[in-house]
Enzyme design. Structure first.
Site, PDB file in Angstrom:
ATOM      1  N   HIS A 120      36.458 -37.068   3.529  1.00 17.51           N
ATOM      2  CA  HIS A 120      37.046 -36.123   2.579  1.00 17.51           C
ATOM      3  C   HIS A 120      38.116 -36.975   1.647  1.00 17.51           C
ATOM      4  O   HIS A 120      39.109 -36.229   1.087  1.00 17.51           O
ATOM      5  CB  HIS A 120      37.677 -34.728   2.862  1.00 17.51           C
ATOM      6  CG  HIS A 120      36.430 -34.089   3.590  1.00 17.51           C
ATOM      7  ND1 HIS A 120      35.230 -33.609   2.695  1.00 17.51           N
ATOM      8  CD2 HIS A 120      36.089 -33.469   4.605  1.00 17.51           C
ATOM      9  CE1 HIS A 120      34.416 -32.652   3.458  1.00 17.51           C
ATOM     10  NE2 HIS A 120      34.882 -32.854   4.570  1.00 17.51           N
ATOM     11  N   HIS A 178      36.239 -36.675  10.853  1.00 17.81           N
ATOM     12  CA  HIS A 178      35.841 -36.983   9.490  1.00 17.81           C
ATOM     13  C   HIS A 178      36.646 -36.591   8.328  1.00 17.81           C
ATOM     14  O   HIS A 178      36.358 -37.137   7.242  1.00 17.81           O
ATOM     15  CB  HIS A 178      34.325 -36.299   9.247  1.00 17.81           C
ATOM     16  CG  HIS A 178      34.333 -34.858   8.614  1.00 17.81           C
ATOM     17  ND1 HIS A 178      34.904 -33.701   9.382  1.00 17.81           N
ATOM     18  CD2 HIS A 178      34.134 -34.430   7.589  1.00 17.81           C
ATOM     19  CE1 HIS A 178      34.780 -32.745   8.710  1.00 17.81           C
ATOM     20  NE2 HIS A 178      34.442 -33.149   7.635  1.00 17.81           N
ATOM     21  N   ASP A 182      30.514 -33.446   2.291  1.00 14.46           N
ATOM     22  CA  ASP A 182      29.999 -33.223   3.726  1.00 14.46           C
ATOM     23  C   ASP A 182      28.127 -33.549   3.680  1.00 14.46           C
ATOM     24  O   ASP A 182      27.535 -34.028   4.732  1.00 14.46           O
ATOM     25  CB  ASP A 182      30.071 -32.129   4.454  1.00 14.46           C
ATOM     26  CG  ASP A 182      31.692 -31.783   4.948  1.00 14.46           C
ATOM     27  OD1 ASP A 182      31.998 -32.890   5.598  1.00 14.46           O
ATOM     28  OD2 ASP A 182      32.374 -30.986   4.549  1.00 14.46           O
ATOM     29  N   HIS A 210       0.708  -1.261  -0.074  1.00 17.55           N
ATOM     30  CA  HIS A 210       0.007  -0.055   0.106  1.00 17.55           C
ATOM     31  C   HIS A 210       0.813   1.122   0.035  1.00 17.55           C
ATOM     32  O   HIS A 210       0.491   2.357   0.179  1.00 17.55           O
ATOM     33  CB  HIS A 210      -0.944  -0.106   1.169  1.00 17.55           C
ATOM     34  CG  HIS A 210      -1.697  -1.100   1.452  1.00 17.55           C
ATOM     35  ND1 HIS A 210      -1.237  -2.260   2.112  1.00 17.55           N
ATOM     36  CD2 HIS A 210      -2.835  -1.762   1.011  1.00 17.55           C
ATOM     37  CE1 HIS A 210      -1.969  -3.290   2.082  1.00 17.55           C
ATOM     38  NE2 HIS A 210      -3.334  -2.738   1.508  1.00 17.55           N
ATOM     39  N   ASP A 256      35.148 -31.135  14.314  1.00 18.49           N
ATOM     40  CA  ASP A 256      35.049 -32.473  13.711  1.00 18.49           C
ATOM     41  C   ASP A 256      36.489 -32.549  12.857  1.00 18.49           C
ATOM     42  O   ASP A 256      36.391 -32.293  11.452  1.00 18.49           O
ATOM     43  CB  ASP A 256      33.811 -32.831  13.063  1.00 18.49           C
ATOM     44  CG  ASP A 256      33.813 -34.333  12.636  1.00 18.49           C
ATOM     45  OD1 ASP A 256      34.869 -34.959  12.325  1.00 18.49           O
ATOM     46  OD2 ASP A 256      32.922 -34.947  12.738  1.00 18.49           O
TER      47      ASP A 256
END
Ligand code: UNU
Ligand code: FES
Ligand code: FE
Length: 450
Positions: free
Chosen positions: A214, A209, A363, A105, A206
């Site tokens: 990877h 991992h 990931d 408006h 982490d």
């Protein structure tokens, strides 16, 4: 919502969490109230909005906000919502403006959020509309830390410096000591079907991992982490350090691999840069912190900003729902780097950790599957494990916070969820602080269940 019934999903004493934390709708609503409406949240970097009228739009939890540079050079943030019928006020990601007119408006607001004009104000509202009472909803607190701009809805929250607490010691050595950081934006954006805590906890601590998840990235022969490929070789004792702090912020350090995930060609150049700067920093901040500068730090600033120094990755995990997270990725560069180095880092960051980056892609299925597995009726009743290195958590005169001595461990997971739980169990900051009185002891005495 009904916050009288308590949710107890975190077992601080034994370093465990319910699998439901990635999944539960009631917990998500509690997180909106007790984490995203209470904690400091990343808004933008000052370099994205240098001049009066520069703005970006972003999110704080489930709210959309406008972040705007003011005439006096301060920064204000507002809900991106018109005061009339609640339409979205600004539909673009960034720009420069003197204010915003609503698409619906035509109510129009100034850069400072004040309601400036209303179509047919005199004719229709008979001058009974108090424009002073209808300015944009302003975000309670906005502060900047070495150019990183954060906002907080809760005016009772500690200020940003207090909120960072001991963690500032680890941030300053890369955010400030080396001459400052710029974020290369605008950020790349994508959605993952994962809970926001899945990537946030991964970045807080982490390193486990890296060699496994990877392995393909590492086996391709690139990066200073190549020796970790396939988890064949555990980083030796003294190869790294983990840290957690009172407000859940944490890092993992992998010593001496400043160039992180960048390809071999760029790595070589970056290592030379890191080694040279370390020499300068030694005098300024001492050898311990100078070495951390030239190391690779993965970290999360609680709740949802993460970084990889050296690799140059800066991430925000925006919660849209328990199973829907928007991922924003910037490249971080040091201000005093030559322009072509900044450019090459920026490309490399998007190739590795951008929306289709080869590290990021490796990931994402982990993040999504740990989220979705929690939906299992039986799996949802079970506890997850973050007990690695639990009996080694200790204080150290040289390192603020609580440290774990190896490169690989879950010390900062435990600190992250301890603070998370203090927030979820409390109805205000006073209670949060009271629940944290004994935080050091709680963490260093935690042990696996008998
Ligand atoms: O993504 C991570 N958490 C990470 C990446 C940690 C250490 C090195 C590289
Ligand atoms: Fe970590 Fe399966 S080995 S989630
Ligand atoms: Fe990863």
């Amino acid at each position: 919502m009904d916050t009288t019934h308590t949710i107890n999903f975190i077992d601080v004493e034994h370093g465990r969490q319910s699998h439901k934390i990635y999944q539960d709708q009631t917990l998500f609503e509690l997180e909106c109230e007790r984490i995203f409406a209470r904690c400091w949240l990343f808004l933008t970097h000052e370099c994205a909005i240098p001049n009066y009228g520069d703005f970006v739009t972003t999110r704080m939890g489930t709210d959309e906000v406008i972040v705007m540079r003011q005439k006096d050079n301060s920064i204000k943030a507002f809900l991106n919502v018109c005061r009339h019928r609640g339409a979205r006020l600004c539909a673009v990601e960034a720009g420069n403006a003197r204010g915003f007119a609503c698409n619906y408006h035509g109510w129009a607001y100034g850069a400072d959020g004040s309601l400036l004009s209303v179509p047919f104000e005199n004719e229709i509202y008979q001058k009974r509309l108090d424009k002073c009472k209808n300015g944009l909803h302003e975000i309670g607190k906005v502060e900047s830390y070495h150019g990183f701009v954060y906002g907080c809805f809760d005016t009772d929250a500690p200020n940003l410096k207090e909120y960072l607490g001991d963690f500032a010691w680890y941030l300053d050595l890369w955010m400030e000591a080396g001459g400052g950081i710029e974020l290369v934006g605008p950020p790349a954006r994508c959605f993952i079907e994962a809970n926001w805590k899945a990537p946030s906890e991964n970045f807080v601590g982490d390193a486990y991992h890296v060699g496994w998840t990877h392995a393909s990235a590492l086996r391709s022969g690139q990066s200073g982490f190549a020796g970790m490929a396939g988890n064949n070789v555990l980083p030796p004792a003294g190869a790294g350090l983990q840290v957690t702090t009172q407000h859940g912020h944490g890092i993992g350090a992998l010593y001496d691999v400043y160039a992180g995930v960048h390809d071999n060609e760029l790595s070589e150049e970056l290592m030379a840069w890191g080694v040279a700067k370390e020499q300068v920093l030694k005098d300024k901040i001492g050898p311990i912190r100078a070495r951390l500068y030239r190391s690779h730090l993965n970290g999360t600033i609680f709740p949802n900003t993460s970084f990889l120094t050296g690799s140059g990755v800066f991430k925000v995990w925006q919660p849209h729902g328990p199973k829907k997270t928007e991922v924003l990725t910037w490249a971080m560069v040091e201000k005093d780097m030559p322009p072509d180095m900044k450019e090459r880092i920026s490309r490399s960051v998007q190739r590795t950790f951008g929306i289709a980056g080869y590290w990021e892609t490796e990931d994402n299925d982990n993040m999504e599957s740990e989220t979705h597995m929690g939906r299992g009726f039986m799996a949802g009743k079970k506890m997850l494990n973050s007990q690695m290195g639990i009996s080694g958590d200790r204080q150290d005169p040289d390192y603020p916070g609580i440290v774990g001595d190896s490169a690989v461990g879950e010390t900062s997971y435990r600190g992250y969820y301890r603070f998370y739980n203090a927030l979820i169990q409390s109805s205000n900051w006073e209670e949060v602080n009271a629940r944290s009185n004994d935080w050091v002891n709680e963490l260093i005495t935690a042990r696996p269940e008998k």
